[in-house]
Scaffold this motif. Structure first.
Motif, PDB file in Angstrom:
ATOM      1  N   GLN A   8       8.512   1.806   2.207  1.00 35.04           N
ATOM      2  CA  GLN A   8       7.016   1.017   1.285  1.00 35.04           C
ATOM      3  C   GLN A   8       6.283   2.368   0.557  1.00 35.04           C
ATOM      4  O   GLN A   8       5.314   2.485  -0.213  1.00 35.04           O
ATOM      5  CB  GLN A   8       6.588   0.350   1.689  1.00 35.04           C
ATOM      6  CG  GLN A   8       6.905  -1.151   2.261  1.00 35.04           C
ATOM      7  CD  GLN A   8       6.129  -1.666   3.002  1.00 35.04           C
ATOM      8  OE1 GLN A   8       5.306  -2.088   3.906  1.00 35.04           O
ATOM      9  NE2 GLN A   8       7.098  -3.292   2.895  1.00 35.04           N
ATOM     10  N   LEU A   9       6.426   3.596   2.055  1.00 37.83           N
ATOM     11  CA  LEU A   9       5.403   4.698   1.916  1.00 37.83           C
ATOM     12  C   LEU A   9       5.716   5.950   0.899  1.00 37.83           C
ATOM     13  O   LEU A   9       5.134   6.317   0.090  1.00 37.83           O
ATOM     14  CB  LEU A   9       5.446   4.958   3.416  1.00 37.83           C
ATOM     15  CG  LEU A   9       4.937   6.675   3.467  1.00 37.83           C
ATOM     16  CD1 LEU A   9       3.058   6.122   3.643  1.00 37.83           C
ATOM     17  CD2 LEU A   9       4.993   7.532   4.643  1.00 37.83           C
ATOM     18  N   ILE A  10       7.466   5.193   0.107  1.00 37.93           N
ATOM     19  CA  ILE A  10       7.719   6.676  -0.358  1.00 37.93           C
ATOM     20  C   ILE A  10       7.297   5.854  -1.643  1.00 37.93           C
ATOM     21  O   ILE A  10       7.289   6.399  -2.695  1.00 37.93           O
ATOM     22  CB  ILE A  10       8.992   6.674   0.009  1.00 37.93           C
ATOM     23  CG1 ILE A  10       9.516   6.993   1.321  1.00 37.93           C
ATOM     24  CG2 ILE A  10       9.896   7.410  -1.236  1.00 37.93           C
ATOM     25  CD1 ILE A  10      10.310   7.608   1.254  1.00 37.93           C
ATOM     26  N   ALA A  68       1.112   6.929  -6.389  1.00 40.63           N
ATOM     27  CA  ALA A  68       0.194   7.806  -6.270  1.00 40.63           C
ATOM     28  C   ALA A  68       0.179   9.257  -7.404  1.00 40.63           C
ATOM     29  O   ALA A  68      -0.203   9.665  -7.897  1.00 40.63           O
ATOM     30  CB  ALA A  68      -0.078   7.994  -5.517  1.00 40.63           C
ATOM     31  N   GLU A  69       1.428   9.799  -7.568  1.00 36.88           N
ATOM     32  CA  GLU A  69       2.018  10.979  -8.265  1.00 36.88           C
ATOM     33  C   GLU A  69       2.044  10.547  -9.928  1.00 36.88           C
ATOM     34  O   GLU A  69       1.546  11.116 -10.389  1.00 36.88           O
ATOM     35  CB  GLU A  69       3.905  11.593  -7.678  1.00 36.88           C
ATOM     36  CG  GLU A  69       2.895  11.899  -5.881  1.00 36.88           C
ATOM     37  CD  GLU A  69       4.479  12.627  -5.819  1.00 36.88           C
ATOM     38  OE1 GLU A  69       5.525  12.036  -6.307  1.00 36.88           O
ATOM     39  OE2 GLU A  69       4.830  13.679  -4.832  1.00 36.88           O
ATOM     40  N   GLN A  70       3.246   9.477 -10.109  1.00 39.97           N
ATOM     41  CA  GLN A  70       2.374   9.151 -11.405  1.00 39.97           C
ATOM     42  C   GLN A  70       0.995   8.815 -11.813  1.00 39.97           C
ATOM     43  O   GLN A  70       0.704   9.020 -13.093  1.00 39.97           O
ATOM     44  CB  GLN A  70       3.082   7.326 -11.399  1.00 39.97           C
ATOM     45  CG  GLN A  70       4.944   7.887 -10.755  1.00 39.97           C
ATOM     46  CD  GLN A  70       5.562   6.590 -11.397  1.00 39.97           C
ATOM     47  OE1 GLN A  70       5.138   5.370 -11.200  1.00 39.97           O
ATOM     48  NE2 GLN A  70       6.695   6.788 -11.556  1.00 39.97           N
ATOM     49  N   LEU A 104       4.685   4.557  -2.677  1.00 41.45           N
ATOM     50  CA  LEU A 104       3.213   4.169  -2.599  1.00 41.45           C
ATOM     51  C   LEU A 104       2.595   5.873  -3.195  1.00 41.45           C
ATOM     52  O   LEU A 104       1.859   5.742  -3.923  1.00 41.45           O
ATOM     53  CB  LEU A 104       2.500   4.262  -1.252  1.00 41.45           C
ATOM     54  CG  LEU A 104       2.586   2.480  -0.022  1.00 41.45           C
ATOM     55  CD1 LEU A 104       1.681   2.121   0.169  1.00 41.45           C
ATOM     56  CD2 LEU A 104       1.568   2.129  -1.632  1.00 41.45           C
ATOM     57  N   LYS A 105       4.134   6.630  -2.413  1.00 39.71           N
ATOM     58  CA  LYS A 105       3.533   8.001  -2.402  1.00 39.71           C
ATOM     59  C   LYS A 105       4.048   9.012  -3.822  1.00 39.71           C
ATOM     60  O   LYS A 105       2.601   8.954  -4.307  1.00 39.71           O
ATOM     61  CB  LYS A 105       3.751   9.012  -1.760  1.00 39.71           C
ATOM     62  CG  LYS A 105       3.863  10.725  -2.316  1.00 39.71           C
ATOM     63  CD  LYS A 105       4.943  11.247  -1.421  1.00 39.71           C
ATOM     64  CE  LYS A 105       5.088  12.822  -0.784  1.00 39.71           C
ATOM     65  NZ  LYS A 105       5.990  13.718  -0.091  1.00 39.71           N
ATOM     66  N   HIS A 106       5.257   7.663  -4.506  1.00 41.24           N
ATOM     67  CA  HIS A 106       5.464   8.007  -6.327  1.00 41.24           C
ATOM     68  C   HIS A 106       4.425   7.406  -7.071  1.00 41.24           C
ATOM     69  O   HIS A 106       4.181   8.104  -7.975  1.00 41.24           O
ATOM     70  CB  HIS A 106       7.269   7.003  -6.149  1.00 41.24           C
ATOM     71  CG  HIS A 106       7.442   7.437  -7.459  1.00 41.24           C
ATOM     72  ND1 HIS A 106       8.336   9.195  -8.030  1.00 41.24           N
ATOM     73  CD2 HIS A 106       7.742   6.791  -8.076  1.00 41.24           C
ATOM     74  CE1 HIS A 106       8.920   8.626  -9.033  1.00 41.24           C
ATOM     75  NE2 HIS A 106       8.290   7.249  -9.448  1.00 41.24           N
ATOM     76  N   GLN A 147       9.109   2.356   5.457  1.00 43.10           N
ATOM     77  CA  GLN A 147       9.050   3.981   4.936  1.00 43.10           C
ATOM     78  C   GLN A 147       9.439   4.027   3.483  1.00 43.10           C
ATOM     79  O   GLN A 147       9.305   4.487   2.966  1.00 43.10           O
ATOM     80  CB  GLN A 147      10.578   4.675   5.777  1.00 43.10           C
ATOM     81  CG  GLN A 147      10.665   5.930   5.708  1.00 43.10           C
ATOM     82  CD  GLN A 147       9.868   6.675   5.978  1.00 43.10           C
ATOM     83  OE1 GLN A 147       8.865   6.255   6.958  1.00 43.10           O
ATOM     84  NE2 GLN A 147       9.615   7.678   5.031  1.00 43.10           N
ATOM     85  N   ARG A 168      -1.535  10.760 -11.046  1.00 38.20           N
ATOM     86  CA  ARG A 168      -2.280  12.030 -10.461  1.00 38.20           C
ATOM     87  C   ARG A 168      -1.894  12.395 -11.766  1.00 38.20           C
ATOM     88  O   ARG A 168      -1.932  13.618 -12.802  1.00 38.20           O
ATOM     89  CB  ARG A 168      -2.038  12.705  -9.680  1.00 38.20           C
ATOM     90  CG  ARG A 168      -2.815  12.201  -8.277  1.00 38.20           C
ATOM     91  CD  ARG A 168      -3.012  13.224  -6.833  1.00 38.20           C
ATOM     92  NE  ARG A 168      -1.200  13.835  -6.769  1.00 38.20           N
ATOM     93  CZ  ARG A 168      -0.416  13.112  -5.589  1.00 38.20           C
ATOM     94  NH1 ARG A 168      -1.503  11.806  -5.290  1.00 38.20           N
ATOM     95  NH2 ARG A 168       0.732  12.843  -5.497  1.00 38.20           N
TER      96      ARG A 168
END
Length: 326
Positions: A202-204, A210-212, A206-208, A200, A214
């Motif tokens: 690690q998923l957060i 990806a947002e950086q 990776l999402k963070h 969980q 973008r």
């Protein structure tokens, strides 16, 4: 002398009179219709009491007997749930001598220990230990220590049984999560250490990331600085999400917000016509920018119910203002 003779004569006569009276008092016994036998009456037979049926008291079921089947079913349910939730060591999940478990809420992690062997239970780096509780603190030695410093500081729970053939549980709470472990002691084999991976987290992460990525990406490809026009005025209220500026490239309009827009509620965009009527317009969110696929003269950003913040964006057509950079 005369008195004495009379006494002797009266005594037999009295005795005979008494016997005759007693015989006359005894009623005759009828032996047959023609024969009357005078004899002593027999003693009356004892009267028989009516038979009273014996009633065997019923065995009433106690509350315990009523609950026994329910309790048995509940115990089987608990045992089955614990077995299903127990995660055993996996040979493929060992890194050297360290067993790596994937963390999930509600899982029971099986830990094998042995006398005269210390098993190291390592928590996530940076995790702050809250409490450690065990079902058996008499036959088990349980302690904790730390390694590293700063963000890499790591808590270790050290476990050692006094004998083989023991079993208990261990609950470890931290500032991030709770761990549930089932401890078993064997004669010789023991796990040297174990730790966890955190899917969980690690998923957060990776999402963070990806947002950086973008946010760092360009707003639009192929933009030429010479084509950008910054002749827009931002007026109205000053909420935390108030745009920094607006510009267009002759085809699209870009509205730039502060970094805080990523952690708060974003306002919707309305186009305002010459009569003052507002209409919701389609736009895309790309990082800190709103991208509108058209040029407009006036628009408003509105957010709130009781006290609504309104920020107006107006295009100044007469005197365009040009600046370098976006």
């Amino acid at each position: 002398m005369t008195i004495s003779i009379q006494t002797r004569l009266i005594a037999p006569a009295c005795a005979l009179a008494v016997a005759s009276a007693a015989a006359a008092a005894i009623p005759p016994t009828v032996a047959s219709p023609t024969t009357v036998v005078t004899s002593r009456a027999a003693a009356p037979a004892p009267q028989a009491w009516p038979a009273i049926p014996l009633v065997t008291p019923r065995k009433h079921r106690t509350a315990r007997s009523h609950r026994a089947p329910v309790a048995t079913t509940s115990l089987r349910t608990v045992s089955a749930a614990n077995r299903a939730a127990t995660l055993e060591p996996d040979r493929q999940a060992f890194i050297n001598a360290v067993q790596i478990y994937p963390y999930a809420d509600g899982v029971l992690y099986h830990v094998y220990t042995a006398p005269e062997r210390v098993t190291d239970i390592a928590l996530q780096p940076g995790e702050v230990l809250g409490a450690v509780a065990s079902g058996d603190t008499v036959r088990w030695t349980i302690g904790d220590t730390t390694s590293g410093a700063g963000d890499s500081r790591q808590t270790h729970i050290l476990v050692k049984p006094f004998a083989a053939g023991l079993a208990t549980n261990l609950v470890v709470t931290t500032d991030r999560r709770s761990y549930h472990l089932a401890l078993t002691s064997t004669a010789a084999s023991a796990m040297a250490a174990l730790s966890w991976t955190y899917p969980q987290d690690q998923l957060i992460a990776l999402k963070h990331a990806a947002e950086q990525v973008r946010a760092a990406a360009p707003v639009a490809a192929g933009l030429s600085l010479e084509q950008l026009r910054f002749n827009y005025a931002v007026t109205g209220d000053e909420p935390t999400w108030r745009p920094l500026r607006a510009f267009d490239d002759g085809r699209q309009t870009f509205i730039e917000f502060p970094v805080s827009i990523a952690v708060g509620e974003a306002p919707p965009l309305f186009l305002v016509d010459a009569k003052g009527a507002a209409q919701l317009v389609n736009y895309r969110v790309q990082g800190r920018f709103y991208v509108v696929d058209r040029i407009f003269d006036a628009a408003e950003l509105r957010l709130g119910s009781k006290h609504q913040d309104v920020v107006r964006i107006t295009r100044i057509a007469d005197e365009p203002v040009r600046r370098r950079g976006a």
